[in-house]
Design an enzyme around this catalytic site. Structure first.
Site, short mmCIF file in Angstrom:
data_model
loop_
_atom_site.label_atom_id
_atom_site.label_comp_id
_atom_site.label_asym_id
_atom_site.label_seq_id
_atom_site.Cartn_x
_atom_site.Cartn_y
_atom_site.Cartn_z
N LYS A 60 17.89 11.52 -3.22
CA LYS A 60 18.63 11.16 -1.99
C LYS A 60 19.98 10.61 -2.42
O LYS A 60 20.04 9.62 -3.15
CB LYS A 60 17.84 10.14 -1.17
CG LYS A 60 16.62 10.72 -0.49
CD LYS A 60 15.94 9.70 0.41
CE LYS A 60 16.72 9.47 1.69
NZ LYS A 60 15.95 8.63 2.65
N HIS A 124 12.85 10.52 -6.09
CA HIS A 124 11.47 10.65 -5.58
C HIS A 124 10.72 11.66 -6.44
O HIS A 124 11.28 12.70 -6.83
CB HIS A 124 11.47 11.11 -4.13
CG HIS A 124 12.06 10.12 -3.18
ND1 HIS A 124 11.34 9.53 -2.17
CD2 HIS A 124 13.31 9.59 -3.08
CE1 HIS A 124 12.11 8.69 -1.50
NE2 HIS A 124 13.32 8.72 -2.03
N ASP A 145 0.81 4.10 0.58
CA ASP A 145 2.06 3.50 1.07
C ASP A 145 1.70 2.60 2.25
O ASP A 145 1.26 3.06 3.30
CB ASP A 145 3.01 4.61 1.51
CG ASP A 145 4.34 4.07 2.03
OD1 ASP A 145 4.53 2.84 1.97
OD2 ASP A 145 5.16 4.87 2.50
N GLY A 184 7.76 -2.23 2.79
CA GLY A 184 6.35 -2.41 2.50
C GLY A 184 5.99 -2.45 1.03
O GLY A 184 6.79 -2.89 0.18
N THR A 244 6.27 13.53 -2.02
CA THR A 244 6.82 12.70 -3.11
C THR A 244 6.90 11.25 -2.65
O THR A 244 6.88 10.96 -1.46
CB THR A 244 8.22 13.17 -3.52
OG1 THR A 244 9.09 13.09 -2.39
CG2 THR A 244 8.19 14.60 -4.05
N LYS A 515 -35.37 -2.47 -3.30
CA LYS A 515 -34.40 -2.00 -4.31
C LYS A 515 -35.20 -1.25 -5.35
O LYS A 515 -35.86 -1.84 -6.20
CB LYS A 515 -33.65 -3.17 -4.93
CG LYS A 515 -32.48 -2.72 -5.78
CD LYS A 515 -31.67 -3.89 -6.29
CE LYS A 515 -30.40 -3.41 -6.98
NZ LYS A 515 -30.64 -2.40 -8.01
N ASP A 517 -36.37 1.02 -8.47
CA ASP A 517 -36.01 1.01 -9.89
C ASP A 517 -35.82 2.44 -10.38
O ASP A 517 -36.65 2.99 -11.10
CB ASP A 517 -37.11 0.30 -10.69
CG ASP A 517 -36.59 -0.29 -11.99
OD1 ASP A 517 -35.38 -0.19 -12.22
OD2 ASP A 517 -37.40 -0.83 -12.75
N GLU A 662 -37.08 -4.73 -8.54
CA GLU A 662 -35.92 -5.57 -8.86
C GLU A 662 -35.57 -6.55 -7.76
O GLU A 662 -35.02 -7.61 -8.02
CB GLU A 662 -34.70 -4.68 -9.12
CG GLU A 662 -34.72 -3.94 -10.42
CD GLU A 662 -33.40 -3.22 -10.65
OE1 GLU A 662 -32.87 -2.63 -9.70
OE2 GLU A 662 -32.89 -3.28 -11.77
#
Length: 808
Positions: A60, A124, A145, A184, A244, A515, A517, A662
């Site tokens: 730019k 960019h 972004d 930002g 970009t 949970k 195993d 567990e």
């Protein structure tokens, strides 16, 4: 380098550059001149160029400066190179549908200076780089972004950035913040090259949607500007291959000479966080290292073809040509790159080389993508065949039959076994291909329509990376006689550690599950087709034929199940040690014997997709209701939906103790499924102290273990390094020792991967690359953070070192 005079010539990297209008003011609010801009780029080049090297640069330009805000300044956004560009500027050609563009690569100070002379204030670049031959490589970074809408500012962006950091770090992509120099923040996270731009975009989009779902009052992932007021827009689209992002350390065309500046996370927490101007950035880089250095490219070096045209298209026949001399073989060896296209030719050739094999070839992107199938295409749906991917072949090879001279590559007789056209149902590069072949009436397929799935095994290195499985599908595997493609992949949601005390006060808000195993598996169903994918993305389908056979009986068009693979002992208790006998097997005979000796069970606990409809946004209770309806009873004796304990933590923990498991997983009522995220709406409560660890070395055994491994030295990743946590020698069965000996033999290195191993533990240690992940139980942590009385539970082939962190 540049003075305040109006015009001068300078020599940079051996190139003479004429600098004009050096006293022109480009930033009226600060009096910053073109000479200042060129001077900034000269001073910042050492840290900036590694972020630009090998990337297509768009620019730019503000030839008359940025103005004083009273009117819109003249701005030019340049993608391709204009006439008059110095011939020493490296450029690559990108072929578009109806034209070609030439892009510069900013790989030296001379090019950066030339851009400063053009008043190109902003540079960019995309998230991908060019390869040595000018090909576009997969993206090596993910970018988000964070753009504040009206009414919010940098502080709110920093808060959203920290939320994103937690998710990205949990999935192995620790990000670095960059204040954009505009309004930002950008987040840069490293990628390992396994994702293409579309896949990286999808990861970023799902992350943005997850943050929007968690924080709807502050975050939006919607492109419409009308909804951004009072929120931070999390723009995921920067990862598109055609998009970009302003490069790190680039100036910005704002009223003041601000810079896209890499920052530390500590800085982001500062109450006076602001955008940095170029003078501040120069002071920082003089005193501190680049926070983004780990994601920089190679140190720029002049290319031997600097200034020459490179074409950013891959010549997929380069490897093929390198292996053949057209003067010595009758095979077609075209001199030009393939032209591309979307043809549908297939050929299977019977090849009597050193060993008889069959070459399975499909036209794709202008070449014949090829696999060598030692035993030929399977003729039974229960018989999977090894298929080794070979180099791409030219389209002319589809009609080749003849004798390749002895001594030449592939020497032997080649005959066409069958050929014709194919219907494409799915093509995921490097992962999965599904086609229906239409051969010749007298061909090897017997004139029948045959549907095949090629599935990459997703494991190993070197030659093993080329291994696929060729599977014959049922003739009409789905409704209407059409092949149903598998649903899109979903990354598994993860639970956050918790203690019973943290749950008890609000236990009615949760449902509790055991949970198990075992190893996590996301199951994809399409008609009678089945795929099992581990948490790390490894395709485990071939390793569990007993589960595949049972799952093929689920009456559904498509579905995605979240589940755990377990093996039980004689009392019916899931035992991870027994499951170890099923992990890392690749030979069909070994897999079949293991399946008969240690049959697997699949504990299904969530439904993520059903008949083409995603359910990840549905509340927990609704997903569970649909799962119970889909699997109301065990399927094939191997697939079941275990019961839940709704609001009763004490009963759940008592059952877990009785089964010697567990612990339990608490799932909040009304919560949605958050793919790939470690969320607080799922809490794991462990009864046993256990820890995933990374193996960094081993010590020789003595006595009955003489000549074998005696113990492994393990660590936990911390702050970019590997923290040593102890030595583990107990818990290894004879079979496990043999497996470890084989794996460790291929991973040797000369230096320790740990930062802090005690001399007594390192005395006779053999160091290895820290790639193996295991799990141990232990009694407590000692003062220096060592595991006390650790016992080896087994390898975690479903996880990578990036997945390992402290459990408590």
């Amino acid at each position: 380098m540049a003075s305040s005079g109006s015009e001068q010539s300078v020599t940079v990297d051996g190139h003479v550059i004429k600098l004009t209008n050096l006293d022109k003011v480009l930033y009226p609010s600060t009096g910053t001149t073109k000479a200042d801009v060129i001077g900034y780029y000269a001073e910042i080049a050492a840290v900036m160029l590694p972020h630009l090297v090998d990337r297509a640069a768009t620019r730019k330009r503000w030839p008359d400066g940025v103005g004083d805000g009273s009117h819109e300044p003249t701005v030019f956004f340049n993608k391709d190179l204009a006439k008059g560009t110095p011939d020493w500027v490296t450029r690559f050609k990108i072929a578009h549908r109806d034209h070609d563009n030439f892009y510069p690569v900013v790989d030296d100070l001379a090019t950066l200076t030339w851009l400063g002379q053009l008043a190109a204030l902003e540079i960019h670049v995309p998230q991908w780089r060019f390869g040595r031959e000018g090909q576009v490589l997969p993206p090596d970074r993910l970018v988000l972004d964070l753009d504040p809408g009206e009414g919010v500012g940098l502080a709110e962006c920093a808060e959203v950035a920290r939320w994103a950091q937690e998710i990205l770090t949990d999935i192995g992509h620790a990000p670095v913040p960059v204040t954009s120099g505009s309004k930002g923040i950008h987040l840069y996270a490293p990628l390992d090259g396994s994702l293409d731009s579309d896949q990286a975009t999808e990861v970023a989009r799902e992350l943005a949607r997850a943050l929007e779902a968690d924080h709807p009052d502050l975050v939006t992932a919607t492109m419409k500007r009308a909804v951004r007021a009072g929120k931070v827009f999390l723009d995921w689209s920067q990862n598109n291959g055609a998009k970009t992002t302003v490069a790190p350390y680039s100036l910005r065309g704002r009223l003041r000479p601000t810079v896209a500046a890499p920052r530390t996370w500590a800085e982001l927490a500062a109450p006076d966080l602001g955008q940095l101007e170029y003078a501040e950035v120069l002071r920082r880089v003089a005193a501190e290292p680049d926070p983004l250095a780990a994601m920089a490219g190679p140190t720029p070096t002049p290319t031997p073809t600097s200034g020459a045209e490179h074409t950013a298209t891959v010549d997929r026949l380069t490897t093929y040509r390198s292996m053949r001399d057209p003067a010595r073989t009758p095979e077609p060896v075209p001199a030009t790159p393939p032209a591309g296209g979307a043809g549908d030719t297939f050929v299977i050739q019977e090849h009597h080389a050193r060993r008889l094999h069959y070459d399975f070839r499909l036209e794709h992107d202008g070449v014949l993508v090829s696999w060598a199938v030692p035993k030929g295409p399977p003729t039974d749906t229960g018989d999977n065949r090894l298929a080794v991917q070979t180099e791409d072949h030219p389209l002319e090879y589809a009609t080749f039959a003849g004798s390749i001279p002895k001594g030449e590559y592939g020497g032997g007789d080649v005959a066409i076994w069958d050929s014709g056209t194919y219907e494409l149902h799915k093509w995921r590069d490097g992962k999965e291909v599904i086609v229906t072949l239409h051969g010749q009436p007298a061909g090897g397929l017997g004139g029948q329509q045959r549907s095949y799935a090629l599935i990459h095994t997703g494991s190993g290195s070197g030659q093993a990376e080329k291994n696929w499985l060729l599977h014959l599908m049922t003739e009409k595997p789905a409704y209407g006689g059409q092949v149903v493609p598998f649903p899109d992949e979903v990354a598994p949601m993860l639970a956050t550690p918790a203690t019973p005390a943290e749950i008890e006060g609000s236990q009615d808000d949760y449902a509790y599950e055991m949970k198990w195993d075992g190893i996590r598996s996301v199951v994809y169903l399409a008609g009678r087709q089945v795929r099992l994918v581990s948490r790390s993305g490894r395709d485990d389908t071939a390793a569990y034929p007993d589960l595949v056979a049972a799952l093929a009986g689920v009456k559904v068009q498509t579905a995605v199940l979240d589940a755990e693979i377990v093996v039980t002992d004689e009392s019916g208790r899931p035992t991870f040690g027994l499951l170890q006998n099923r992990i890392n097997l690749t030979r069909p005979g070994d897999i079949a014997r293991a399946a008969a000796t240690w049959p697997a069970q699949l504990m299904v606990f969530d439904l993520l997709e059903h008949d083409g409809r995603s359910l990840v946004g549905e509340p927990y209770e609704r997903r569970r209701e649909l799962l119970d309806a889909l699997l109301p009873a065990p399927v094939g004796g191997r697939v079941q939906v275990p019961p839940i304990f709704d609001g009763d933590l004490e009963a759940a923990l008592a059952t877990s103790r009785a089964l010697q498991l567990e612990g339990v997983v608490a799932k909040r009522h009304g919560s949605v499924y958050q793919p790939g995220r470690r969320a607080h709406t799922w809490r794991k409560i462990k009864l046993l102290a256990s820890q995933e660890v990374v193996v960094g070395g081993w010590r020789p055994g003595q006595g009955r273990r003489d000549g074998s491994m005696g113990s492994v030295l393990v660590g936990v990743p911390e702050a970019g390094g590997l923290r040593y946590v102890g030595r583990v020698g107990s818990g290894f069965s004879g079979r496990a020792l043999g497996v470890m000996d084989r794996l460790l033999a291929d991973l040797g290195r000369s230096t320790s991967p740990f930062a802090d191993v005690p001399r007594e533990d390192a005395r006779d240690a053999h160091w290895v690359e820290p790639t193996l992940v295991g799990e141990v139980t232990y009694t407590e942590l000692t003062g220096p953070g060592r595991l006390r009385h650790p016992v080896w539970k087994g390898l975690r082939a479903d996880k990578t070192p990036a997945d390992v962190s402290w459990e408590s």
